[in-house]
Design an enzyme around this catalytic site. Structure first.
Site, PDB file in Angstrom:
ATOM      1  N   TYR A 141       0.828  -1.213   0.000  1.00 57.71           N
ATOM      2  CA  TYR A 141       0.000   0.000   0.000  1.00 57.71           C
ATOM      3  C   TYR A 141       0.860   1.260   0.000  1.00 57.71           C
ATOM      4  O   TYR A 141       0.444   2.301  -0.491  1.00 57.71           O
ATOM      5  CB  TYR A 141      -0.900   0.029   1.241  1.00 57.71           C
ATOM      6  CG  TYR A 141      -2.265  -0.574   1.044  1.00 57.71           C
ATOM      7  CD1 TYR A 141      -2.408  -1.872   0.577  1.00 57.71           C
ATOM      8  CD2 TYR A 141      -3.420   0.154   1.351  1.00 57.71           C
ATOM      9  CE1 TYR A 141      -3.665  -2.433   0.431  1.00 57.71           C
ATOM     10  CE2 TYR A 141      -4.676  -0.407   1.208  1.00 57.71           C
ATOM     11  CZ  TYR A 141      -4.786  -1.697   0.748  1.00 57.71           C
ATOM     12  OH  TYR A 141      -6.038  -2.238   0.608  1.00 57.71           O
ATOM     13  N   LYS A 192       2.732 -15.413   1.907  1.00 56.72           N
ATOM     14  CA  LYS A 192       2.911 -16.120   0.639  1.00 56.72           C
ATOM     15  C   LYS A 192       4.403 -16.408   0.535  1.00 56.72           C
ATOM     16  O   LYS A 192       5.093 -16.003  -0.413  1.00 56.72           O
ATOM     17  CB  LYS A 192       2.384 -15.241  -0.523  1.00 56.72           C
ATOM     18  CG  LYS A 192       2.296 -15.940  -1.867  1.00 56.72           C
ATOM     19  CD  LYS A 192       1.201 -16.992  -1.954  1.00 56.72           C
ATOM     20  CE  LYS A 192       1.310 -17.751  -3.273  1.00 56.72           C
ATOM     21  NZ  LYS A 192       0.366 -18.876  -3.358  1.00 56.72           N
ATOM     22  N   ASP A 224      -3.510 -18.061  -0.062  1.00 51.57           N
ATOM     23  CA  ASP A 224      -4.537 -18.695  -0.904  1.00 51.57           C
ATOM     24  C   ASP A 224      -5.283 -19.755  -0.104  1.00 51.57           C
ATOM     25  O   ASP A 224      -6.513 -19.855  -0.149  1.00 51.57           O
ATOM     26  CB  ASP A 224      -3.940 -19.251  -2.213  1.00 51.57           C
ATOM     27  CG  ASP A 224      -2.676 -20.088  -1.997  1.00 51.57           C
ATOM     28  OD1 ASP A 224      -2.137 -20.108  -0.862  1.00 51.57           O
ATOM     29  OD2 ASP A 224      -2.226 -20.733  -2.970  1.00 51.57           O
ATOM     30  N   ASP A 248      -6.535  -6.725   3.934  1.00 53.30           N
ATOM     31  CA  ASP A 248      -7.652  -6.039   3.286  1.00 53.30           C
ATOM     32  C   ASP A 248      -8.606  -7.066   2.686  1.00 53.30           C
ATOM     33  O   ASP A 248      -9.821  -7.010   2.887  1.00 53.30           O
ATOM     34  CB  ASP A 248      -7.103  -5.099   2.197  1.00 53.30           C
ATOM     35  CG  ASP A 248      -8.211  -4.391   1.441  1.00 53.30           C
ATOM     36  OD1 ASP A 248      -9.128  -3.866   2.097  1.00 53.30           O
ATOM     37  OD2 ASP A 248      -8.172  -4.369   0.193  1.00 53.30           O
ATOM     38  N   ASP A 252     -12.524  -8.735   4.323  1.00 53.21           N
ATOM     39  CA  ASP A 252     -13.825  -8.676   3.653  1.00 53.21           C
ATOM     40  C   ASP A 252     -14.482 -10.057   3.639  1.00 53.21           C
ATOM     41  O   ASP A 252     -15.687 -10.190   3.855  1.00 53.21           O
ATOM     42  CB  ASP A 252     -13.691  -8.170   2.203  1.00 53.21           C
ATOM     43  CG  ASP A 252     -13.856  -6.654   2.093  1.00 53.21           C
ATOM     44  OD1 ASP A 252     -13.526  -5.951   3.073  1.00 53.21           O
ATOM     45  OD2 ASP A 252     -14.306  -6.171   1.038  1.00 53.21           O
TER      46      ASP A 252
HETATM   47  C1  IPM Z   1     -10.462  -0.949   3.954  1.00 52.85           C
HETATM   48  C2  IPM Z   1     -10.710  -0.281   2.639  1.00 52.85           C
HETATM   49  C3  IPM Z   1      -9.548   0.651   2.321  1.00 52.85           C
HETATM   50  C4  IPM Z   1      -8.306  -0.200   2.207  1.00 52.85           C
HETATM   51  C5  IPM Z   1      -9.727   1.529   1.082  1.00 52.85           C
HETATM   52  C6  IPM Z   1     -10.996   2.341   1.140  1.00 52.85           C
HETATM   53  C7  IPM Z   1      -8.544   2.411   0.842  1.00 52.85           C
HETATM   54  O1  IPM Z   1     -10.918  -1.221   1.651  1.00 52.85           O
HETATM   55  O2  IPM Z   1     -10.326  -0.232   4.962  1.00 52.85           O
HETATM   56  O3  IPM Z   1     -10.398  -2.168   4.001  1.00 52.85           O
HETATM   57  O4  IPM Z   1      -7.996  -0.741   1.133  1.00 52.85           O
HETATM   58  O5  IPM Z   1      -7.605  -0.330   3.204  1.00 52.85           O
HETATM   59 MG    MG Z   2     -11.009  -3.241   2.381  1.00 55.80          MG
END
Ligand code: IPM
Ligand code: MG
Length: 358
Positions: A141, A192, A224, A248, A252
């Site tokens: 990042y 990884k 993975d 990240d 999710d």
């Molecule tokens: C998160 C989001 C952010 C990230 C974005 C909005 C920059 O997806 O907080 O997970 O990638 O960290």
């Molecule tokens: Mg995110």
């Protein structure tokens, strides 16, 4: 004692969910005399519109002076065409790096009332309670160099760099081991290492820290496989620690196990416990302004703030109990709705939690 909270609503559904969370804070502040003071600032697209910067000086000063930051979300269609250096997301990334919020805690907890809202079978997810510790201020990042260049051949090439310093891995390792100590004592480091030198380095450092925490059982998993295991048998995990990008993605996935990404709070902490708190879902531009967004992730982020930065665990418990009560009463925003429940708007959900507090 005064406790300063900077409130940055941001874009999309940000303002709608922040309103509900601040109602909770306001109530607790007067009910329990918490000494909270609020200051409002701009971030993301909203800040860009006002100052041509997603993280303007005013906001930098504000968050630096605050003890904690509560953030809604950033980003939206309107700003997608902007240069990447001034896109709303840069505001969030700037905030994380300016305050050195390297430790991102993302709990994935399945509320038993929401088992039916998960897309996975109840036996796979019921009782799920895992914590992802994501490194937040390093890795690909932020790695330099980055950009788009022209090769000698005339062809264009885009590049990003995955880098980690030893010190960056060490500090997140300690956060993760300590987090595991307070939970069930199991830590899975995700990398990884079979392909990327940088994450082989990560793995070795995790191993080197392990002897300091004999009560924590450390394991390693390739990313993975971890993605697969999260949907195959997520209850095998207690704490997962991983790099910025992998965290990240995996967070999710973990969020969806709980039924809705609209339920998950997060804390981003610096070395002293100062923190920024935000729901892990984004700005959800597709539902912004419709009054249907789920404010619970933001309300639960407030609970995390009280627990981690202000060490007011019992007040945090009170908020979490009120959320539980609203869910027990069948109150559901549309993202967590299932047959037989009562479908409510954003502000009705906020009101239900508030009445549970009273
Ligand atoms: C998160 C989001 C952010 C990230 C974005 C909005 C920059 O997806 O907080 O997970 O990638 O960290
Ligand atoms: Mg995110």
């Amino acid at each position: 004692m005064t406790r300063k909270i900077a409130i940055l609503a941001g874009d999309g559904i940000g303002p709608e969910i922040i309103v509900e969370a601040t109602k909770i804070l306001d109530f607790l502040n007067s009910d329990m005399d918490l000494g909270l003071e609020f200051e409002i600032g701009l971030i993301g697209g909203a800040a860009y519109d006002a100052y041509k910067s997603p993280f303007p000086e005013q906001t930098i000063d504000l968050v630096k002076a605050a003890d904690a930051v509560l953030l809604g979300a950033v980003g939206g269609k309107k700003w997608e065409g902007l240069d990447i250096s001034v896109r709303p997301e840069k505001g969030l990334l700037g905030l994380r790096s300016e305050l050195e919020l390297f430790a991102n805690l993302r709990p994935a907890l399945l509320y038993p009332q929401l088992v039916a809202a998960s897309t996975l079978k109840p036996e796979i997810v019921s009782g799920l309670d895992l914590m992802i510790v994501r490194e937040l201020t390093g890795g690909i990042y932020f790695g330099q160099p980055r950009g788009i260049r022209e090769l000698a051949s005339g062809e264009k090439q885009a590049y990003n760099t995955l880098v980690y310093k030893e010190s960056e891995i060490l500090r997140i390792a300690h956060t993760a081991f300590k987090t595991a100590q307070k939970r069930n004592g199991r830590l899975c480091s995700v990398d990884k290492a079979n392909v990327l030198e940088c994450t082989e380095f990560w793995r070795n450092i995790m191993d080197s820290v392990a002897p300091e925490y004999p009560d924590v059982e450390l394991s390693h998993m390739y990313v993975d496989n971890a993605a697969m295991q999260l949907v195959r048998a997520p209850k095998q995990f207690d704490v997962m620690v991983t790099t910025n990008l992998f965290g990240d993605i995996l967070s999710d996935t973990a969020a969806m196990l709980t039924g809705s990404i609209g339920m998950l709070p997060s804390a981003s902490l610096d070395i002293n416990g100062k923190g920024m708190y935000e729901p892990i879902h984004g700005s959800a531009p597709d539902i912004a302004g419709k009054e249907i967004a789920n404010p619970l992730a933001t309300i639960l982020s407030v609970a995390m703030m009280l627990r981690y930065t202000f060490e007011l665990g019992t007040v945090a418990d009170r908020i979490e109990a009120a959320v539980n009560k609203a869910l027990d009463n069948g109150i559901r925003t549309s993202d967590i709705y299932s047959t037989g429940m009562q479908k409510v708007s954003t502000s009705q959900m906020g009101a239900a939690v508030l009445s549970g507090l009273k």
